[in-house]
Every structure is written in C-alpha cells, then in structure tokens.
Design an enzyme around this catalytic site. Sequence first.
Site, PDB file in Angstrom:
ATOM      1  N   SER A 205       0.844  -1.183   0.000  1.00 47.55           N
ATOM      2  CA  SER A 205       0.000   0.000   0.000  1.00 47.55           C
ATOM      3  C   SER A 205       0.891   1.249   0.000  1.00 47.55           C
ATOM      4  O   SER A 205       1.751   1.378  -0.863  1.00 47.55           O
ATOM      5  CB  SER A 205      -0.960  -0.029   1.197  1.00 47.55           C
ATOM      6  N   ASP A 352      -9.247  -4.580  -5.873  1.00 42.76           N
ATOM      7  CA  ASP A 352      -8.773  -3.606  -4.884  1.00 42.76           C
ATOM      8  C   ASP A 352      -9.601  -2.332  -4.988  1.00 42.76           C
ATOM      9  O   ASP A 352      -9.635  -1.682  -6.036  1.00 42.76           O
ATOM     10  CB  ASP A 352      -7.294  -3.305  -5.139  1.00 42.76           C
ATOM     11  N   HIS A 386      -8.271  -4.707  -0.364  1.00 44.70           N
ATOM     12  CA  HIS A 386      -6.974  -4.023  -0.325  1.00 44.70           C
ATOM     13  C   HIS A 386      -6.202  -4.363   0.937  1.00 44.70           C
ATOM     14  O   HIS A 386      -5.038  -4.766   0.884  1.00 44.70           O
ATOM     15  CB  HIS A 386      -7.169  -2.510  -0.422  1.00 44.70           C
TER      16      HIS A 386
END
EC number: 3.1.1.-
Length: 469
Positions: A205, A352, A386
């Site tokens: 991320s 995602d 995610h």
Amino acid sequence: MFPPLWKFTLLCLFLLACTSAEVLERSSKPQTPDKDPFYDPPSGWEEKEHGTILRSRKVDIAFFQIAKVKYKEAYEILYRTSRSEEDQPSTTVTTVIVPENAKKDKLVNMNVYVDSNGARCAPSYVLQRNAKLATDPALSYQQVLFSTILDEGYILTVPDYQGPKRAFAAGRLEGHMAIDGILATLNLKELCLSKDTKVIGYGYSGGSIATGWAASLQPSYAPNLNMVGWTFGGTPANLTSTLEHLNGGTPAGFAVSGVAGIVDEYESVADWINDKLTHKGKHALDFVREHCTVGIVLRYPFTNILSDSFMKHGAQLLQSPIMKKVLGTLNMGVRPDETPKAPVYMFHAKLDEVIPYGSAHDAAKRWGDHGADILFEEFTGLVMGHASTELLNLPNVLLFMRDRMSGKPFIHGYEHKHTDNPLEDPGVIAKGFDALAETIKNAIDNTVGMGDKHMKAKIEQSRRRRIVS
C-alpha cells in the site's frame, strides 16, 4: 514450520480494539519526532554522504506498545539522506530490529504503510515501547508480518521514509530515504554487517510507494548495494490515477493526505495552491498533518478534493501545469533508466477498492519491457480486499524472500500469474504453512475482515454519525 503466534496476535488485536482512543499510562514515554531532540541533526550534517549515520541509540520495541517482543536488540539511527532530488539534503530515522537468531548476512528493508502525515504516526515512534497507543492499525495490523520475518532470522530496518516533513506519497523522496536507511543500517558498527549483506525490500500500500521507488532508483543512487529482491503490493504506481480513484470514495481521506504530502515536499505546488485552498481545504490539510490513518479515513470519507468547496476551481487541482509536472514525475515505470535490477515480485488484488489495479499492472509491464525480471501476481478472489490481501499473501512473500536469500534462480523477463486466493494455492499449501495460515485468517477476521468488510462497515458507521451530529 512456524511457532503458534495466533494466541498472542489475537490478544494484541483485542487490546488494540478495546483501547483505540486511550493512552496507556506508563513511565518513560518516548517523545514524538517533532519534540525529541534525537531527531535534530548535528551541525555540518548537510555535507555528509547519503546514508551516513549522524546519531544512534538503543531502544525498546513493543508491537501495539503493549507486549514485549522477542528480539535481541533494537536501535534507532538518525542518518543523512535526500529529498526528491539528490542535491536536496535531509535526515530521517530508521528502526533496526535484530532477532535472537539473527543471520548477520541477511537484511530486510520493511517499509510499513504509514499513509498519513502526523508526527506520531512515524514508525520510529509507534514501534517504541511506552509510546501512546496508536489509534491506527497501520503498524499493528502487520504484527504477523513482523513476527514471521523476525522468526526467519532476518534483521529488519524500518525507516521513517516520509522524512521530517512527513511527505506522504512523495515517491522519489520516499525511495531515497528507504535506500539510505539500508545504507545506514549496514554502517552501524554494533551490527557487524558486511557490505555484501543480502538485502530485500518490502512494502505494501503506502509502503509500496517507498519500495517501488527504492527499487527504481537504487541502481543509480546506491549501485553497490547487494539487493537480491524487491517485493511489494497494492501499489499506487500512478499518483494521478490513484488520487482520481480515491476522490469522493470511502477511502477519500488518503487523497487528502496525498495532497498534503505533495504540497509539503514541492515548494512549487505549495506556492501555487496555498492561496487557492478554501477554509475547508486548509482545515483538511492541517488536520491530516496532525493525525494518523484511521482518524483521517474516518474524518474524510467521500470527500471531493476536486470540488470548489475544497479549492477555488477545484477541478483544476490535478490538471494545472504545475501539478501535472510534479505528478508526472511520480509515475513508476515510465523512464527506462529507472528500472529495477534485482528480481521483483509484485502483487495486487483485481478488485482492490483503494488502489487501482490497472496502474500497478501497467507499471509492472513497463518495467518488464525495460528489462526487469518481474513476476506480477493478480489475485481474483472476492475475499481479496486491499487491506486483507497483504496478510493473505504473506506466505508467497516469505517464499520469495527465502528463495532470494538462498540464491535460487528467478524468472527472466516479465511473467503474469493469476490466483484466486493465495492461501488456497496448491504451491503454498504444499510448503506447510498451516499454522501461519490459521494465524492470518484469525488476524484478518478480528481486524479488517475478509474482503475488508469490517473496515468498510466502520467507515460507513463513522460517516453516518457525522451526518447525524
């Protein structure tokens, strides 16, 4: 085989949930980076080489700031580094954690996702025992990852890769600071590490911004490093498309943090935008500069940073010549001379909801076209949200690290792999990850939920409370 970590992990996750807004009253509390004199560099630091140690100290580490972690020793290093350009000197700190079974020739650069701009969000502060209990799971959620890598005997170096201005999303700055954190760790005499130490970089991320850019810049910025691999996922490879994707959605707070980070790193953007921000826009940037991930995401769901309520002529925010010039330099895989040389394992969930899949895939493909050896794994399962994807894919990340550290051959060129759920991959199952898989499932169920369902519900509840109030 792996030790049964799940009981400890679940206890910590429970304590985190129960004390999210509380301060644990303990003695000898560490100070945040903006108040701790350790972070102030000595005179003459600007003239030092990047990666030079300016100061170091031993520290006591505790995940969740509650439980004692099994490790041999830990250090913080203040080092000289660079901002977005090499001729822009800066400093930052990395936290080095040495496991009890340390392998002195293996080092992992772990770029945890901070995804925010507040001083108290920095890993060097949050990781210290007796720090205020963070309301954000950004570090806490990665408990399983930390523990597993330390159990392998790999030394960890965890940099504050956003620097003293905490410039979230300023990728080139983050890449330089991650690389220099590795150099500084290798320079720490107490560790007795060889310059030939095998190094792997990891990030997910927001942490993948630092890792992806470190992989891109390392061949020219620090070519003598013995990098044997880079692995990262959920990658915001194109900052423009990421901001557009986040804008107006559930996780729009990340977009506000990203704008603040770019404003704080690039003077040209700051000069252009400051007199155009509305009162609401200025307040939003000031808020994210003082808070961490969860507080920001819960405060700004569905915020439209391209609206006139945020900035005069808000639709021009990403299209102005000044902003386009800066954002154009923050797209991974564009320049052939910024191509990773060490093997890359990159992964991303097809569904995602936070970071666009297409931009990450495009960057991986371009790197492959430019000569990188890169495996891009696409996860297609409905449970692959995610946040949950990072932990669900931990076995593959660990296998990649083991293989690179042991010198096993990697693929040549670009390869694209499709997988539903990594924990159900026959190749992963065959490696005997049963205990780790159970830990991962329990950790996810007690935090974000499969497919991030718990996290989404919490954001929606916060939004409704704000509407009512």
